[in-house]
Scaffold this active site. Structure first.
Site: not given
Ligand code: PEP
Ligand code: MG
Length: 587
Positions: A197, A304, A439, A463, A510
């Site tokens: 993050h 998010r 994911e 993920d 994404c």
């Molecule tokens: C992902 O897992 O690719 C995603 C877009 O969600 P996050 O990065 O918030 O887990």
């Molecule tokens: Mg994710």
């Protein structure tokens, strides 16, 4: 004065660009880490009075504790506090702090913390173990005094007094959510992989950022001059004039590229032979909406929502959430905003929800698993999203779907919310699309099944890579294994897109891999309909899409699928992109 040594440190580049400035080393556990605040000459008496008042209050507190303890456990143990009182009465220390305030015009907390740190070092060097251990007494009393000086609620990152380059071991989501973003020119952390993050935050703030830089918080001191090259993952400490000039030139070149790319803002992201790809943005905070619009994004492909839940003691109410989603829907309309339901867990924890610590948080009670159990929390979010859907083009998606039962269970709760709102005569869009994030490998492999019950798929590659390759996405030690070009990933993505399309569902991506221009071209070649990335890197991806024919992208993707290793895929796709445009890989 000694010339300071020039040092160069490395890390994982996660947000491009260059920043030159003064370091502020943020160590969360260390309350002696006080940012510099300059004061005016006229404020000196006031600062001294604040300091003296803090001493008086700290003394009163300690006397109170000593009295209470001597009643409970006898005089002997409460003697520790006599040592604390002695420290507070030490005239040399007090005069030294006052001297710092008077001569350097700095706030009392900063003056005190710099003086007391000299004491810590002096004690640490003493040869006598007993005396050396007294340092913990000094630390204790000093913390108490600092607390009385600037109050518990004062979060250092929220109250930065000047522009800084933030250096930290780690930045938690709540640190980043509360940080004064106008004052942070760049950041470098020791912890974190390319899709942690923290990395994502760097891009959303549009500032240079590096993660996984081993030892950076020890090597750099607050006040050091540093250069952060977020494009190449280099940090230079105490650079000389020549290096500064060189990086200033590079910074200007970088800004020129950005300005050039921004000219594409109003042009569609379509291949040379006319295949249109939706290029949308990922956001974490509502205040990123202007940046979504200014970079020419076709909507928000991932909102998010976890960040709405951070830094607070309670859970946001349905009304608060409704307002946030409604604002996004209105401002981004007619383009869509895809709201992802609460994805807590992994490296995103929320204090307000009291989720227990787990051995494997990425594999634990998180995201949709949490929501299906805490139906109260889930429903208030679903109702807020539904209500906001009446004000624009909203879509909703669930994170971390691992099997079709979860999707069904979530949709059942959503249907209950629709029913409630109908009864309450509250407006919502009955046709709002509801999708699933893909994911988890099990979801990818059974995407044919999921496609029957989802309106669209959004591939969460951050993920998907982590779970498929068994590589913790935030662990810098194994970041070299985190490989979006691994043949397994390409095959899974091909499968998801084929299954989605076979059921006439659109498929987006994404995850961060879509902001890599070479990979974006492979995704286009595999038939992706939408990519959603940070607005900051959106123009370069648009440029890459505009420089290729769809048939050419298909051929590149097909060939990429034939290699045995991620390395070969990487070399091949980079070489192909270089043929399309020399400068495409430069950002
Ligand atoms: C992902 O897992 O690719 C995603 C877009 O969600 P996050 O990065 O918030 O887990
Ligand atoms: Mg994710």
């Amino acid at each position: 004065m000694n010339r300071r040594e020039i040092k160069q440190l490395k890390g994982i580049p996660v947000s491009p660009g260059v920043a030159i400035g003064k370091a502020f080393v943020f160590l969360r556990e260390d309350s002696f880490n006080i940012p510099l605040r300059k004061i005016k000459k006229s404020e000196v008496p006031l600062e001294i009075a604040r300091f003296e008042d803090a001493i008086t209050r700290t003394r009163a507190e300690i006397l109170g504790i000593r009295k209470k303890l001597s009643g409970q456990i006898g005089g002997e143990h409460s003697d520790i506090f006599n040592a604390h009182l002695l420290i507070l009465e030490d005239r040399t220390l007090i005069e030294d702090v006052i001297g710092h305030i008077k001569v350097q015009y700095i706030a009392a907390e900063h003056a005190f913390s710099s003086v007391i740190q000299k004491y810590f070092s002096a004690f640490a060097q003493i040869d006598d173990e007993y005396l050396r251990e007294r340092v913990s007494d000094i630390k204790d009393v000093s913390r108490r005094l600092l607390h009385n000086l600037h109050g518990e609620k004062k979060n250092v990152l929220e109250h930065l007094e000047e522009e800084v380059i933030l250096i930290a071991r780690d930045l938690s989501p709540s640190d980043t959510a509360s940080m004064d973003k106008d004052k942070v020119l760049a950041f470098v952390t020791e912890v974190g992989g390319p899709t942690s993050h923290t990395a994502i935050l760097g891009r959303s703030m549009e500032i240079p950022a590096i993660v996984g830089s081993d030892g950076v918080a020890q090597e750099i001191k607050t006040g050091d001059r540093v250069i952060v090259d977020g494009t190449h993952g280099i940090v230079i400490v105490n650079p000389d004039k020549k290096i500064i000039e060189e990086y200033t030139r590079y910074g200007k070149r970088f800004s020129a590229i950005i300005t050039e790319l921004d000219k594409l803002r109003d042009l569609p992201a379509e291949t040379k032979d006319g295949r249109q790809i939706i290029v949308a943005s990922n956001i974490e905070f509502g205040d990123e909406i202007p940046s979504v619009l200014s970079h020419g994004s076709r909507g928000v492909g991932l909102y998010r929502t976890e960040y709405l839940y951070m830094n607070r003691q309670d859970v946001p109410t349905e009304e608060e959430q409704f307002k946030a989603y409604q604002e996004a829907a209105k401002k981004i309309a007619p383009h869509p905003v895809i709201i992802r339901t609460l994805d807590l867990g992994g490296d995103k924890f929320l204090s307000s929800l009291g989720v227990p610590q787990e051995m494997n948080p990425f594999l634990g009670w998180r995201a949709i698993r949490f929501c299906l159990e805490r139906v109260d929390v889930f429903k208030s979010q679903l109702r807020a999203i539904l209500r906001a859907s009446a004000y624009g083009n909203l879509k909703l998606m669930y994170p971390m779907i691992s099997n079709v039962q979860e999707l069904r269970a979530a949709n059942k709760i959503l249907e209950e919310c629709r029913e409630e709102l109908r009864k309450e005569k509250k407006k919502f869009d009955p046709k709002m699309e509801v999708g699933a994030m893909i994911e988890i490998p099990s979801a990818a492999i059974t995407s044919d099944v999921l496609a029957k019950e989802a309106d669209f798929f959004s591939i969460g590659s951050n993920d998907l890579i982590q779970y498929s390759l068994a590589v913790d996405r935030v662990n810098e030690k194994i970041a070299y294994l985190y490989d979006p070009t691994h043949p397994a990933i390409l095959r899974l993505i091909r499968q998801i897109i084929e299954n989605g399309h076979a059921a006439k569902r659109w498929v987006g991506c994404c995850g961060e891999m879509a902001s890599d221009v070479a990979i974006a071209i492979v995704l286009v070649g595999l038939g992706i309909d939408e990519v959603s990335i940070s607005p900051f890197v959106l123009p370069k991806v648009k440029k890459a899409i505009r420089s290729v024919n769809y048939t050419q992208a298909q051929a590149i993707a097909q060939k990429a699928l034939t290699f045995d290793t991620g390395r070969e895929v990487r070399d091949y796709i980079d070489a192909e992109v270089r043929k399309l445009g020399k400068d495409l890989l430069d950002m």
